[in-house]
Design a protein around this motif. Structure first.
Motif, mmCIF file in Angstrom:
data_model
loop_
_atom_site.group_PDB
_atom_site.id
_atom_site.type_symbol
_atom_site.label_atom_id
_atom_site.label_comp_id
_atom_site.label_asym_id
_atom_site.label_seq_id
_atom_site.Cartn_x
_atom_site.Cartn_y
_atom_site.Cartn_z
ATOM 1 N N ILE A 22 -2.357 -0.052 -2.460
ATOM 2 C CA ILE A 22 -1.523 -1.251 -2.650
ATOM 3 C C ILE A 22 -0.102 -0.878 -3.040
ATOM 4 C CG2 ILE A 22 -1.163 -3.269 -4.143
ATOM 5 C CD1 ILE A 22 -4.187 -3.673 -4.153
ATOM 6 N N ASN B 80 1.969 0.231 -0.222
ATOM 7 C CA ASN B 80 2.077 -0.741 0.881
ATOM 8 C C ASN B 80 1.317 -0.306 2.129
ATOM 9 O OD1 ASN B 80 3.819 -2.559 -0.569
ATOM 10 N ND2 ASN B 80 5.454 -1.064 -0.253
ATOM 11 N N PHE C 28 -9.137 -6.295 0.390
ATOM 12 C CA PHE C 28 -7.750 -6.439 0.825
ATOM 13 C C PHE C 28 -7.537 -7.771 1.551
ATOM 14 C CE2 PHE C 28 -7.867 -1.577 0.965
ATOM 15 C CZ PHE C 28 -7.409 -1.478 -0.335
ATOM 16 N N TYR D 185 -3.905 -9.433 2.170
ATOM 17 C CA TYR D 185 -3.319 -8.411 3.044
ATOM 18 C C TYR D 185 -3.902 -8.526 4.460
ATOM 19 C CZ TYR D 185 -1.713 -6.432 -1.369
ATOM 20 O OH TYR D 185 -1.122 -6.259 -2.589
ATOM 21 N N ASP D 186 -3.157 -8.039 5.418
ATOM 22 C CA ASP D 186 -3.565 -8.122 6.826
ATOM 23 C C ASP D 186 -4.545 -6.987 7.129
ATOM 24 O OD1 ASP D 186 -3.816 -8.141 9.566
ATOM 25 O OD2 ASP D 186 -1.705 -8.563 9.942
ATOM 26 N N GLU D 187 -5.838 -7.305 7.077
ATOM 27 C CA GLU D 187 -6.854 -6.255 7.252
ATOM 28 C C GLU D 187 -6.837 -5.678 8.658
ATOM 29 O OE1 GLU D 187 -9.221 -9.802 8.682
ATOM 30 O OE2 GLU D 187 -7.522 -9.400 7.365
ATOM 31 N N ILE E 246 -4.181 -3.035 8.733
ATOM 32 C CA ILE E 246 -4.647 -1.837 8.024
ATOM 33 C C ILE E 246 -5.583 -1.028 8.922
ATOM 34 C CG2 ILE E 246 -6.006 -1.011 6.052
ATOM 35 C CD1 ILE E 246 -4.996 -3.531 4.533
#
Length: 358
Positions: A266, A269, A289, A294-296, A299
């Motif tokens: 995290i 970023n 996440f 957050y945009d899994e 990732i």
């Protein structure tokens, strides 16, 4: 037409069919507090079969005699009802009523008992407006009975205290303390949901009540989890959600390792290097996440397209040691790895040596 105006128009349309309807609960409370309205519930004495006939219904909440109306916006609409009895300190056995005042008796707290008609007139039976102005959470009627009926109301009181930064009224708090054992009757799904809401709130009032009066005495794993939240709050309070989700309450060493991994990802970023370092563990945290916003997919995409995966650098550590000393060796390896991951150089001896010269 905005969300609030659309809700008022639904009230007006129901009235034209010859029935009553009101905006109810938290939306009215938030309207008084001048907060943005993003969850408006409607209650009515119009039969739900007629609601289905005249409105676009996308979901049927059979258990609680409620429907979801969706047009430009989405609203839950519920028929006036009475709770006849409760099972397992949680699940109400209900029957419909045509009297709105009977319906309001079953609400949990005075601040949630307010209703609003199509002309924005607010009906306040239980002095909820005074309690909103006084920043007070107060149970409707006998607080002990309300919590015995539905143990989730104990967590809801803590949640509203945290969310709104309100104090819990003395009699209500006393009943919560005396009935705290009832929390053990709740499902993990409900406990997780409200625990998550409480720790995410901007105020720590709910957490302070829990700690001061040992309200989690009979749900020990959540008591332990709350201690972990307090312990790691300075790093990232959101990380607690991972341990709630996985009911991860036992191994302190493994717990710390996972917290460090999540924090690193995290705090960096989700850059190429952090994902490279933890590419073998990152799938364990994808649900977390996603829950944290957050945009899994992004990732996963970074992980799947890393320029380096598990293969070794073309220049091994012994060769780095011939050129550098001490801590500089690891620092240079990190620089080279990042350069490869960022596709500034290729993983060849020639490129690495040229990069190190520069």
């Amino acid at each position: 037409m905005n969300y609030f105006e659309k809700a008022l128009s639904i009230l007006d349309e129901i009235e034209k069919y010859g029935y009553e309807s009101y905006i109810v609960g938290g939306a009215v409370r938030d309207y008084i507090l001048k907060k943005e309205l993003n969850d408006i519930d409607i209650t009515t004495n119009m039969p739900l079969e007629l609601i289905k006939k005249h409105f676009n219904v996308v979901e049927n909440g059979i258990l609680y005699d409620s429907l979801i109306i969706k047009d430009e916006y989405e609203f839950e609409i519920t028929h006036y009802r009475i709770d006849v009895s409760y099972e397992n300190h949680r699940h109400p056995i209900i029957k419909e009523t045509n009297n709105i005042y009977d319906d309001l008796k079953r609400r949990d707290f005075t601040i949630n008992s307010l209703i609003m008609d199509k002309s924005k007139n607010i009906i306040d039976v239980y002095n909820g407006i005074d309690d909103i102005k006084g920043k007070k959470i107060k149970a409707i009627g006998d607080a002990k009975i309300r919590f015995e009926e539905d143990a989730l109301r104990i967590l809801r009181a803590l949640y509203f205290s945290s969310k709104l930064d309100f104090e819990i009224e003395d009699d209500t708090l006393s009943a919560m303390i005396n009935e705290k054992k009832l929390l053990s009757s709740l499902s993990d799904e409900r406990l997780i949901d409200y625990f998550y809401k409480i720790i995410y709130s901007s105020s720590k009032k709910g957490i302070n009540y829990i700690n001061k009066y040992d309200l989690f005495e009979f749900i020990p794993k959540y008591k332990k989890l709350l201690n972990l939240v307090d312990k790691f709050e300075k790093s990232d309070l959101k990380l607690a959600y991972y341990f709630i989700y996985n009911e991860y309450f036992s191994n302190e060493k493994e717990l710390k390792r996972k917290i460090n991994i999540i924090s690193y990802l995290i705090n960096n970023n989700f850059d190429n290097y952090s994902i490279y370092l933890y590419q073998n563990e990152i799938d364990d945290f994808i649900i977390l996440f996603k829950a944290l916003g957050y945009d899994e997919l992004k990732i996963k995409n970074i992980k799947d397209n890393l320029a380096l995966k598990n293969e070794k650098l073309a220049l091994d550590k012994k060769e780095f040691a011939l050129m550098f000393e001490g801590k500089t060796i690891n620092y240079k390896i990190e620089l080279v790895t990042k350069a490869i991951l960022d596709k500034k150089i290729k993983n060849t001896k020639e490129d690495i040596l040229e990069f190190l010269k520069r």
